[in-house]
Write an enzyme that holds these catalytic residues in place. Structure first.
Site, short mmCIF file in Angstrom:
data_model
loop_
_atom_site.label_atom_id
_atom_site.label_comp_id
_atom_site.label_asym_id
_atom_site.label_seq_id
_atom_site.Cartn_x
_atom_site.Cartn_y
_atom_site.Cartn_z
N GLY A 36 35.74 37.33 42.17
CA GLY A 36 36.07 38.64 41.84
C GLY A 36 36.72 39.14 40.73
CG HIS A 37 40.91 38.32 40.87
ND1 HIS A 37 41.15 37.52 41.77
CD2 HIS A 37 41.36 39.54 41.22
CE1 HIS A 37 41.93 38.01 42.71
NE2 HIS A 37 42.43 39.24 42.44
CD GLN A 153 44.32 49.10 43.37
OE1 GLN A 153 45.24 48.64 43.79
NE2 GLN A 153 43.54 48.29 42.47
CG MET A 184 34.74 36.63 46.61
SD MET A 184 34.32 35.61 44.85
CE MET A 184 32.87 34.98 45.41
P1 AMP Z 1 44.27 41.93 43.50
O1 AMP Z 1 44.68 41.03 42.66
O2 AMP Z 1 43.81 41.90 44.93
O3 AMP Z 1 45.24 43.29 43.14
O4 AMP Z 1 43.19 42.72 42.64
C1 AMP Z 1 42.94 42.89 41.42
C2 AMP Z 1 41.65 43.69 41.04
O5 AMP Z 1 40.66 42.69 41.19
C3 AMP Z 1 41.67 44.84 41.55
O6 AMP Z 1 41.09 45.73 40.80
C4 AMP Z 1 40.65 44.62 42.84
O7 AMP Z 1 39.97 45.80 43.20
C5 AMP Z 1 39.75 43.62 42.19
N1 AMP Z 1 38.85 42.72 43.09
C6 AMP Z 1 39.40 41.95 44.05
N2 AMP Z 1 38.84 41.53 44.98
C7 AMP Z 1 37.45 41.71 44.38
C8 AMP Z 1 35.96 41.50 44.61
N3 AMP Z 1 35.63 41.00 45.50
N4 AMP Z 1 35.11 42.31 43.73
C9 AMP Z 1 35.50 42.99 42.78
N5 AMP Z 1 36.66 43.17 42.43
C10 AMP Z 1 37.75 42.62 43.07
#
Ligand code: AMP
Length: 283
Positions: A36-37, A153, A184
Site C-alpha cells: 500500500g505504501h 485524513q 493492507m
Molecule cells: P501510515 O504509515 O499508516 O501512516 O500510512 C502512510 C500512508 O500510506 C497514508 O497516506 C496511508 O493512507 C497510506 N496507506 C496505508 N495503507 C494503505 C493501503 N492499503 N492502500 C493505500 N494507501 C495506504
C-alpha cells in the site's frame, strides 16, 4: 538513495534541487512499509523528478493507551524497499529532531477533526496536521500523496492545504488490498491467525452497502442496517462505528454518488483496531 535524519540537512538539499528546477514529491509514512505504501511511490513517479519518502512514527498523533510503543519499526527493511522502488531520499528523523525541548506549535484544522476518527481519537488529527505541515516545510513538495485508506485524513489534509494556501498538489491513491479484500495496513501484523482468516468480512460488509446503493437505495440508515446485519454474524470483531458522510465528515441522511462509507472495528482476540472505507458509486 540518501537516508537523512536531520530536518535541516534535508531541507537544504531539497531547496538546492528546487532552485535548479526539480519538482519534488513527498510520500509521508510511519514505516513498516507494505505494498500500500510502496504503490504511493509509483503514484508520484510520473509527476515529479525527486521522491522523498518520510518515515516517522509520530508520537503526537497517538492517544494514551494506543499502540505507540508497539507500532512496528523496520527502518532497515523499509530503506531497502524504498531504494528498490526508486525513492531518492528517505527522511527518517527522531522524535526529538521533530519536537525539540519546549516545542509548542500545533496546527488545528477545525470542525471536521471532531468527527469520526477525531471523535474516537481526541487530538489525533492535531498530531497529523502538525506533523504533515512540518514535513511539507521540510520537504517543500510540489506534490504529496496520501492513501484513500485513511479517508478522513485525506479530507483533513486537503482542507489544511486549501485553507493555509499551501502551494502543494495533493494526490489521493486508491486503497491497496490483500487478495481476500482486507485493506493492507501495518497494524494487520497484530492480528491472530484465526482473525486474519476471517477479517476480510469487514470489506465484504462495505461491498454489501455499495451494492444496496447501486441497487437504488439512498437512505443512509437503510444501507447501514443492511451492513450491520452482515456484521452481526461476525463474532471475531466488534463494530466501533459505521458512517456515511460528506466531505466535512458530517452524516448524510440521503446518499448520493461520492459519499464516504467508513467502518471501524476492533477484533476480539488481539484487540486490533481496523479501519476501512468505500466511496459509494466509485467501484
Ligand atoms: P501510515 O504509515 O499508516 O501512516 O500510512 C502512510 C500512508 O500510506 C497514508 O497516506 C496511508 O493512507 C497510506 N496507506 C496505508 N495503507 C494503505 C493501503 N492499503 N492502500 C493505500 N494507501 C495506504
Amino acid at each position: 538513495m540518501k537516508i537523512i535524519h536531520s530536518p535541516q540537512e534535508l531541507q537544504k538539499s531539497i531547496l538546492n534541487l528546487k532552485y535548479s528546477g526539480k519538482k519534488i514529491g513527498c510520500v509521508p509514512t510511519m514505516g513498516a512499509l507494505h505494498e500500500g505504501h510502496l504503490s504511493l511511490i509509483d503514484g508520484l513517479r510520473d509527476r515529479v523528478d525527486i521522491i522523498v519518502l518520510t518515515i516517522f512514527v509520530n508520537p503526537i498523533q497517538f492517544g494514551e493507551g494506543e499502540d505507540l510503543d508497539l507500532y512496528p519499526r523496520t527502518l532497515k527493511r523499509d530503506c531497502a524497499l524504498a531504494k528498490e522502488r526508486g525513492v531518492d531520499f528517505v527522511f527518517a528523523p527522531t522524535a526529538s529532531d521533530m519536537y525539540p525541548a519546549n516545542y509548542g506549535t500545533t496546527i488545528t484544522c477545525g470542525g471536521i477533526t471532531n468527527r469520526l476518527e477525531g471523535a474516537a481519537r481526541p487530538n489525533h488529527f492535531d498530531g497529523v496536521t502538525t506533523v504533515v505541515a512540518k514535513l511539507f516545510h521540510i520537504t517543500q513538495p510540489d506534490y504529496a500523496i496520501f492513501g484513500q485508506k485513511d479517508a478522513q485524513q485525506v479530507l483533513v489534509i486537503q482542507k489544511m492545504v486549501r485553507e493555509l494556501n499551501m502551494p502543494i498538489n495533493i494526490v489521493v491513491h486508491p486503497i491497496v488490498r490483500e487478495a481476500d479484500g482486507l485493506a493492507m495496513s501495518s497494524r494487520n501484523s497484530y492480528l491472530s491467525e484465526s482473525e486474519r482468516a476471517e477479517v476480510s468480512s469487514l470489506y465484504k460488509g462495505l461491498l454489501v452497502g455499495e451494492f444496496a446503493f447501486l441497487g437504488g437505495e439512498i437512505l443512509s440508515d437503510t444501507i447501514k442496517k443492511t451492513i450491520e446485519k452482515e456484521y452481526e454474524i461476525c463474532d471475531f470483531f466488534k463494530l466501533e462505528y459505521l458512517a456515511i458522510t460528506d466531505t466535512e465528515c458530517l452524516p448524510l441522511e440521503r446518499v448520493s454518488q461520492g459519499a464516504l462509507l467508513s467502518v471501524v472495528c476492533r477484533t476480539t482476540e488481539s484487540n486490533t483496531r481496523l479501519i476501512d472505507n468505500i466511496i459509494l458509486g466509485d467501484l
